[in-house]
Design a protein around this motif. Structure first.
Motif, PDB file in Angstrom:
ATOM      1  N   TYR A 293       1.755   4.428  -1.464  1.00  0.00           N
ATOM      2  CA  TYR A 293       3.172   4.116  -1.310  1.00  0.00           C
ATOM      3  C   TYR A 293       3.416   2.614  -1.433  1.00  0.00           C
ATOM      4  CZ  TYR A 293       4.160   8.911   0.101  1.00  0.00           C
ATOM      5  OH  TYR A 293       4.314  10.277   0.108  1.00  0.00           O
ATOM      6  N   TRP A 294       2.386   1.825  -1.181  1.00  0.00           N
ATOM      7  CA  TRP A 294       2.417   0.391  -1.452  1.00  0.00           C
ATOM      8  C   TRP A 294       1.001  -0.046  -1.815  1.00  0.00           C
ATOM      9  CZ3 TRP A 294       2.471   2.112   3.717  1.00  0.00           C
ATOM     10  CH2 TRP A 294       1.443   1.650   4.532  1.00  0.00           C
ATOM     11  N   LYS A 295       0.866  -1.279  -2.308  1.00  0.00           N
ATOM     12  CA  LYS A 295      -0.446  -1.829  -2.608  1.00  0.00           C
ATOM     13  C   LYS A 295      -1.059  -2.375  -1.323  1.00  0.00           C
ATOM     14  CE  LYS A 295      -0.312  -2.853  -7.513  1.00  0.00           C
ATOM     15  NZ  LYS A 295      -0.602  -3.859  -8.572  1.00  0.00           N
ATOM     16  N   VAL A 296      -2.273  -1.933  -1.039  1.00  0.00           N
ATOM     17  CA  VAL A 296      -2.929  -2.255   0.226  1.00  0.00           C
ATOM     18  C   VAL A 296      -3.939  -3.384   0.020  1.00  0.00           C
ATOM     19  CG1 VAL A 296      -4.316  -1.352   2.125  1.00  0.00           C
ATOM     20  CG2 VAL A 296      -2.702   0.159   0.921  1.00  0.00           C
ATOM     21  N   TYR A 297      -3.798  -4.418   0.828  1.00  0.00           N
ATOM     22  CA  TYR A 297      -4.731  -5.544   0.791  1.00  0.00           C
ATOM     23  C   TYR A 297      -5.442  -5.732   2.129  1.00  0.00           C
ATOM     24  CZ  TYR A 297      -2.052  -6.726  -3.402  1.00  0.00           C
ATOM     25  OH  TYR A 297      -1.430  -6.682  -4.630  1.00  0.00           O
ATOM     26  N   ASN A 298      -4.919  -5.089   3.167  1.00  0.00           N
ATOM     27  CA  ASN A 298      -5.465  -5.267   4.519  1.00  0.00           C
ATOM     28  C   ASN A 298      -5.440  -3.917   5.244  1.00  0.00           C
ATOM     29  OD1 ASN A 298      -5.152  -8.470   4.613  1.00  0.00           O
ATOM     30  ND2 ASN A 298      -3.197  -7.634   3.891  1.00  0.00           N
ATOM     31  N   ASN A 299      -6.345  -3.743   6.184  1.00  0.00           N
ATOM     32  CA  ASN A 299      -6.339  -2.576   7.081  1.00  0.00           C
ATOM     33  C   ASN A 299      -6.168  -1.261   6.320  1.00  0.00           C
ATOM     34  OD1 ASN A 299      -6.267  -0.892   9.294  1.00  0.00           O
ATOM     35  ND2 ASN A 299      -4.799  -2.151  10.437  1.00  0.00           N
ATOM     36  N   LEU A 300      -7.152  -0.949   5.515  1.00  0.00           N
ATOM     37  CA  LEU A 300      -7.118   0.258   4.695  1.00  0.00           C
ATOM     38  C   LEU A 300      -7.009   1.544   5.523  1.00  0.00           C
ATOM     39  CD1 LEU A 300      -7.200   1.484   1.875  1.00  0.00           C
ATOM     40  CD2 LEU A 300      -9.715   1.370   1.969  1.00  0.00           C
ATOM     41  N   PRO A 301      -7.729   1.669   6.647  1.00  0.00           N
ATOM     42  CA  PRO A 301      -7.584   2.903   7.447  1.00  0.00           C
ATOM     43  C   PRO A 301      -6.139   3.150   7.895  1.00  0.00           C
ATOM     44  CG  PRO A 301      -9.545   1.712   8.126  1.00  0.00           C
ATOM     45  CD  PRO A 301      -8.798   0.798   7.189  1.00  0.00           C
TER      46      PRO A 301
ATOM     47  N   ALA B 246      -3.396   2.091   6.406  1.00  0.00           N
ATOM     48  CA  ALA B 246      -2.603   2.447   5.232  1.00  0.00           C
ATOM     49  C   ALA B 246      -2.827   3.908   4.847  1.00  0.00           C
ATOM     50  CB  ALA B 246      -2.957   1.529   4.069  1.00  0.00           C
ATOM     51  N   LYS B 247      -4.069   4.346   4.844  1.00  0.00           N
ATOM     52  CA  LYS B 247      -4.362   5.740   4.491  1.00  0.00           C
ATOM     53  C   LYS B 247      -3.707   6.695   5.477  1.00  0.00           C
ATOM     54  CE  LYS B 247      -8.718   5.212   1.950  1.00  0.00           C
ATOM     55  NZ  LYS B 247     -10.178   5.559   1.923  1.00  0.00           N
ATOM     56  N   ASP B 248      -3.722   6.331   6.748  1.00  0.00           N
ATOM     57  CA  ASP B 248      -3.080   7.170   7.760  1.00  0.00           C
ATOM     58  C   ASP B 248      -1.569   7.243   7.521  1.00  0.00           C
ATOM     59  OD1 ASP B 248      -3.171   8.615  10.415  1.00  0.00           O
ATOM     60  OD2 ASP B 248      -1.834   6.958  10.950  1.00  0.00           O
ATOM     61  N   GLN B 249      -0.959   6.122   7.177  1.00  0.00           N
ATOM     62  CA  GLN B 249       0.472   6.113   6.888  1.00  0.00           C
ATOM     63  C   GLN B 249       0.795   6.918   5.641  1.00  0.00           C
ATOM     64  OE1 GLN B 249       1.813   5.353   9.795  1.00  0.00           O
ATOM     65  NE2 GLN B 249       3.370   4.082   8.821  1.00  0.00           N
ATOM     66  N   PHE B 250      -0.013   6.781   4.602  1.00  0.00           N
ATOM     67  CA  PHE B 250       0.208   7.564   3.391  1.00  0.00           C
ATOM     68  C   PHE B 250       0.191   9.059   3.713  1.00  0.00           C
ATOM     69  CE2 PHE B 250      -1.889   4.144   0.463  1.00  0.00           C
ATOM     70  CZ  PHE B 250      -0.840   3.295   0.731  1.00  0.00           C
ATOM     71  N   LYS B 251      -0.766   9.453   4.560  1.00  0.00           N
ATOM     72  CA  LYS B 251      -0.866  10.855   4.945  1.00  0.00           C
ATOM     73  C   LYS B 251       0.362  11.296   5.731  1.00  0.00           C
ATOM     74  CE  LYS B 251      -3.964  14.145   7.249  1.00  0.00           C
ATOM     75  NZ  LYS B 251      -5.258  14.303   7.983  1.00  0.00           N
ATOM     76  N   ARG B 252       0.833  10.442   6.631  1.00  0.00           N
ATOM     77  CA  ARG B 252       2.025  10.774   7.423  1.00  0.00           C
ATOM     78  C   ARG B 252       3.255  10.902   6.531  1.00  0.00           C
ATOM     79  NH1 ARG B 252       3.155   6.770  11.961  1.00  0.00           N
ATOM     80  NH2 ARG B 252       4.399   8.474  12.819  1.00  0.00           N
ATOM     81  N   PHE B 253       3.380  10.024   5.540  1.00  0.00           N
ATOM     82  CA  PHE B 253       4.499  10.115   4.600  1.00  0.00           C
ATOM     83  C   PHE B 253       4.438  11.435   3.833  1.00  0.00           C
ATOM     84  CE2 PHE B 253       4.811   5.199   3.931  1.00  0.00           C
ATOM     85  CZ  PHE B 253       5.202   5.059   5.246  1.00  0.00           C
ATOM     86  N   ASP B 254       3.227  11.790   3.384  1.00  0.00           N
ATOM     87  CA  ASP B 254       3.059  13.042   2.631  1.00  0.00           C
ATOM     88  C   ASP B 254       3.417  14.252   3.486  1.00  0.00           C
ATOM     89  OD1 ASP B 254       2.228  11.762   0.315  1.00  0.00           O
ATOM     90  OD2 ASP B 254       0.084  12.000   0.737  1.00  0.00           O
TER      91      ASP B 254
END
Length: 203
Positions: free
Chosen positions: A163-171, A173-181
């Motif tokens: 949903y955005w380009k991730v440069y920091n705190n990948l875990p 970001a992945k959790d947020q992507f999953k929540r958005f989905d």
């Protein structure tokens, strides 16, 4: 998860094609703003076009009904002859994102003022949108400010793109992507299963 999303999205988009115009625009909007409906994102942007149906006009006619049960606000940030871009937002959550010291300091460099109220901030965003899509938009959409800054600076390795380009705190970001989905799946599934279609959707 990806296969499930594709299947549900395909079923959903096929179903809503049969909706009358006022239900269609509502179902279309709900699909795009699902993470904001579920209070995960402070805001979402929907770009409406007039390709298949006159969505810009349908929005203008039905916008109050579309948002009636969601307790969300809207702001038209861009418009031309072919399309409109609408920000739909949760006022409390958006103010929480903007009105903190780090965010305000960041926004100063783009012409925002610490004394601006939310409407003034949004009008400034609209002004900047008239030139190009402003990079600070990610902050309004609830993306981590460090990732927004690194995207602008473009001097750091990108760890992932979602949903955005991730440069920091990948875990995170992945959790947020999953929540958005999941939010999008939930909204689509509830409308698909309802005998009343979008009328049966309750947030």
């Amino acid at each position: 998860m990806i296969i499930l999303i594709k299947y549900i999205t395909y079923s959903y988009l096929n179903k809503i094609e049969k909706f009358q115009d006022n239900d269609y625009i509502k179902a279309k909007i709900y699909y795009h703003i699902a993470p904001t409906i579920k209070q995960i994102k402070p805001a979402s942007i929907v770009t409406l076009t007039n390709e298949k149906r006159d969505l810009c006009n349908l929005w203008d006619i039905n916008k109050e009904e579309v948002l009636h049960d969601l307790k969300l606000d809207y702001f038209k940030i861009r418009e031309d002859e072919r399309s409109s871009s609408i920000m739909i937002y949760n006022r409390d959550k958006l103010e929480e994102v903007i009105y903190n010291e780090e965010s305000l300091e960041f926004l100063l460099q783009y012409g925002y003022n610490k004394d601006m109220n939310l409407n003034e901030v949004l009008f400034k965003l609209k002004e900047r949108f008239s030139l190009a899509c402003p990079h600070e938009i990610g902050l309004f959409l609830g993306y981590p400010i460090d990732d927004v800054k690194d995207f602008i600076d473009n001097n750091k390795k990108c760890l992932a793109t979602g949903y955005w380009k991730v440069y920091n705190n990948l875990p995170y970001a992945k959790d947020q992507f999953k929540r958005f989905d999941i939010a999008r799946i939930d909204v689509m599934t509830e409308i698909i299963k309802s005998n009343k279609g979008v009328k049966g959707y309750k947030n």
